[in-house]
Scaffold this active site. Structure first.
Site, short mmCIF file in Angstrom:
data_model
loop_
_atom_site.label_atom_id
_atom_site.label_comp_id
_atom_site.label_asym_id
_atom_site.label_seq_id
_atom_site.Cartn_x
_atom_site.Cartn_y
_atom_site.Cartn_z
N HIS A 1 0.86 -1.19 0.00
CA HIS A 1 0.00 0.00 0.00
C HIS A 1 0.89 1.24 0.00
O HIS A 1 0.82 2.06 0.92
CB HIS A 1 -0.91 0.04 1.23
CG HIS A 1 -2.07 -0.90 1.16
ND1 HIS A 1 -2.72 -1.37 2.26
CD2 HIS A 1 -2.70 -1.46 0.10
CE1 HIS A 1 -3.70 -2.19 1.89
NE2 HIS A 1 -3.71 -2.26 0.58
N HIS B 1 -12.14 -8.78 -5.97
CA HIS B 1 -11.72 -7.47 -5.44
C HIS B 1 -10.93 -6.73 -6.52
O HIS B 1 -10.14 -7.32 -7.25
CB HIS B 1 -10.83 -7.75 -4.21
CG HIS B 1 -10.26 -6.58 -3.51
ND1 HIS B 1 -10.88 -5.35 -3.45
CD2 HIS B 1 -9.11 -6.45 -2.79
CE1 HIS B 1 -10.13 -4.53 -2.73
NE2 HIS B 1 -9.05 -5.17 -2.32
N GLU C 1 -8.61 -4.28 -6.17
CA GLU C 1 -7.27 -3.75 -5.88
C GLU C 1 -6.20 -4.46 -6.73
O GLU C 1 -6.27 -5.67 -6.96
CB GLU C 1 -6.94 -3.86 -4.39
CG GLU C 1 -5.82 -2.93 -3.99
CD GLU C 1 -5.70 -2.73 -2.47
OE1 GLU C 1 -6.42 -3.39 -1.70
OE2 GLU C 1 -4.85 -1.91 -2.08
N ASP D 1 -3.28 -5.61 -6.53
CA ASP D 1 -2.50 -6.79 -6.16
C ASP D 1 -3.25 -8.08 -6.52
O ASP D 1 -2.64 -9.15 -6.60
CB ASP D 1 -2.09 -6.79 -4.68
CG ASP D 1 -3.24 -6.51 -3.74
OD1 ASP D 1 -4.17 -5.79 -4.10
OD2 ASP D 1 -3.20 -7.02 -2.60
N HIS E 1 -12.05 -5.33 2.35
CA HIS E 1 -11.90 -4.02 2.95
C HIS E 1 -12.19 -2.86 1.98
O HIS E 1 -11.94 -1.69 2.33
CB HIS E 1 -10.48 -3.87 3.51
CG HIS E 1 -9.40 -3.86 2.44
ND1 HIS E 1 -8.47 -2.88 2.39
CD2 HIS E 1 -9.15 -4.65 1.38
CE1 HIS E 1 -7.64 -3.09 1.37
NE2 HIS E 1 -8.04 -4.17 0.75
N ASP F 1 -9.02 -10.78 0.49
CA ASP F 1 -8.11 -10.20 1.49
C ASP F 1 -8.38 -10.70 2.91
O ASP F 1 -7.45 -10.80 3.72
CB ASP F 1 -8.24 -8.67 1.49
CG ASP F 1 -7.36 -8.03 0.43
OD1 ASP F 1 -6.24 -8.52 0.20
OD2 ASP F 1 -7.79 -7.03 -0.17
N TYR G 1 -1.75 -8.00 9.91
CA TYR G 1 -2.60 -7.76 8.74
C TYR G 1 -3.96 -7.22 9.18
O TYR G 1 -4.48 -6.24 8.63
CB TYR G 1 -2.75 -9.10 8.01
CG TYR G 1 -3.44 -9.08 6.69
CD1 TYR G 1 -2.72 -9.04 5.51
CD2 TYR G 1 -4.82 -9.15 6.60
CE1 TYR G 1 -3.35 -9.06 4.28
CE2 TYR G 1 -5.47 -9.18 5.38
CZ TYR G 1 -4.73 -9.13 4.23
OH TYR G 1 -5.36 -9.15 3.01
N HIS H 1 -3.84 -13.75 0.17
CA HIS H 1 -2.47 -13.48 0.62
C HIS H 1 -2.08 -14.54 1.64
O HIS H 1 -2.84 -14.83 2.57
CB HIS H 1 -2.34 -12.13 1.32
CG HIS H 1 -2.53 -10.94 0.43
ND1 HIS H 1 -1.67 -10.61 -0.59
CD2 HIS H 1 -3.48 -9.98 0.43
CE1 HIS H 1 -2.09 -9.52 -1.19
NE2 HIS H 1 -3.18 -9.10 -0.59
FE1 FEO Z 1 -7.18 -5.13 -1.00
FE2 FEO Z 1 -4.77 -7.55 -1.16
O1 FEO Z 1 -5.77 -6.09 -1.77
#
Ligand code: FEO
Length: 397
Positions: free
Chosen positions: A24, A80, A82, A84, A146, A165, A193, A226
């Site tokens: 991030h 999601h 994002e 990543d 999130h 996530d 995390y 992750h």
């Molecule tokens: Fe909200 Fe692992 O990205």
């Protein structure tokens, strides 16, 4: 590293990012790297759930090609937006001409605004289901866990939850499962995390877990996007999330400070002595030597927090400011707090710290302790007493 079979015909096809040390941007230190987990479900219809960060697209595609021809993929599920998790989607979709891209309406809009692709998108919402053959994918929207677009995918036939996530950890390892890694390291990274990513959404975490329980979804495996897959004891991480979300923590005290010429440090050490004398664990961390993300993780587990700073320009030493801003944003529940610091001709630092505690909803349980210039023996004894009395408040809370 090749693909890993999670269950028969369900494969991990993600990537391990061994070298990433900041996530991030620079807001989250990833001392142990991370992974981007994507899962390939091979059935009458084939689905890819999530993808990886763009630099790892080739690695993921190679893993997929070990198992199927990518052109056979029927669904690419984006839990999601994002980057990543979605960064490789453009590359994947070039190889999957018949695939539908699946996600929430917000995910569709978010992906469009990230990648500007003209894709065949299937919007799904909670309760929707896609049959693959022997298996099926069900969807559960999880807004603000999130991001607004976030969604969980569930495979009922295996009681397998793919929550993106949620329940993740930034942990690079050649192992893929919870029973293969050091449990202490795993839980430490899971806590960090949660503290740094999910803490502000704690009420929603509790609500979502209760919703899953009400729906009666059986869960045998949790495979986040992750880190490690929870197959040995998936309830361990669910119970930990409930504990963290409800603000349950240990009767210990985090003392964070910075000092200009050592007086505030002397105070800090005496305060720790007072806390310890009551049998409580105290963790003493100085900025900027300690990492902000690690401090936030320690805060998650400690009921009490004491922040100290010398006064400069009528406020705190600037090294403390980003941490105080994080407190305001995270709004940690069930924390008791106090401020301290040495000053020369004005004691503005403790005022700034106490204002932060108030904005963050942390309960101030002792008047700030401020001392002029260098603390003498009697004043250091007052610091010990301050720590002792604070420890009593922590135990009473
Ligand atoms: Fe909200 Fe692992 O990205």
């Amino acid at each position: 590293m090749g693909s890993v079979e999670v269950l028969k015909n369900i494969f991990w096809v993600g990537a391990v990012d061994w070298n990433i040390r900041h996530f991030h941007g620079f807001t989250y230190s990833t001392h142990r790297g991370t992974t981007y987990n994507a899962y390939l479900i091979v059935d009458k219809k084939t689905a890819l759930v999530d993808s990886v960060y763009a630099p790892f697209a080739g690695e993921m595609i190679e893993k997929i090609m070990e198992i199927v021809d990518p052109s056979e993929i029927d669904y690419v599920v984006a839990n999601h937006v994002e980057t990543d998790h979605s960064g490789a989607i453009s590359e994947v979709l070039k190889l999957t001409p018949k695939a539908k891209l699946v996600g929430t309406a917000r995910c569709r809009d978010g992906l469009q605004k990230h990648y500007f692709g003209d894709w065949d998108f299937q919007v799904v919402k909670t309760g929707d289901r896609i049959d693959l053959g022997k298996r099926s994918l069900s969807f559960l929207e999880a807004p603000m866990l999130h991001w607004p677009d976030s969604m969980f995918t569930y495979i009922e036939e295996d009681a397998l939850l793919l929550p993106n996530d949620a329940f993740g950890q930034h942990l690079a390892t050649s192992k893929r499962f919870d029973d293969e890694v050091d449990e202490e390291v795993l839980m430490e990274e899971a806590a960090k995390y949660y503290a740094n990513i999910l803490w502000p959404f704690s009420k929603l975490v509790v609500k979502k877990i209760e919703e899953v329980q009400k729906l009666g979804l059986k869960i045998n495996i949790i495979a986040p996007s992750h880190g490690i897959i929870w197959r040995n004891n998936p309830m361990k991480i669910v119970e930990s999330y409930l504990k963290w979300a409800k603000g349950e923590s240990e009767a210990k005290v985090l003392v964070v400070y910075d000092t200009m010429w050592g007086s505030t440090e002397k105070m800090a050490r005496s305060i720790v002595e007072g806390i310890s004398s009551q049998g409580l664990e105290a963790i003493l961390l100085r900025l900027p030597f300690s990492d902000r993300g690690d401090i936030i993780k320690e805060l998650l587990g400690a009921r009490g927090v004491i922040v100290g700073s010398s006064t400069i320009n009528n406020s705190v030493i600037p090294t403390l400011s980003p941490l105080l801003e994080e407190f305001e944003g995270l709004k940690p529940v069930n924390k008791v707090a106090a401020a301290f610091g040495s000053y020369g001709w004005g004691g503005g630092a403790v005022k700034t710290i106490e204002e932060t505690f108030e904005k963050a909803g942390m309960k101030i349980v002792a008047p700030a302790l401020t001392l002029k210039w260098v603390p003498d023996r009697n004043e250091l004894q007052r610091c010990v007493e301050f720590g002792r009395e604070f420890a009593e408040k922590v135990v009473e809370t």
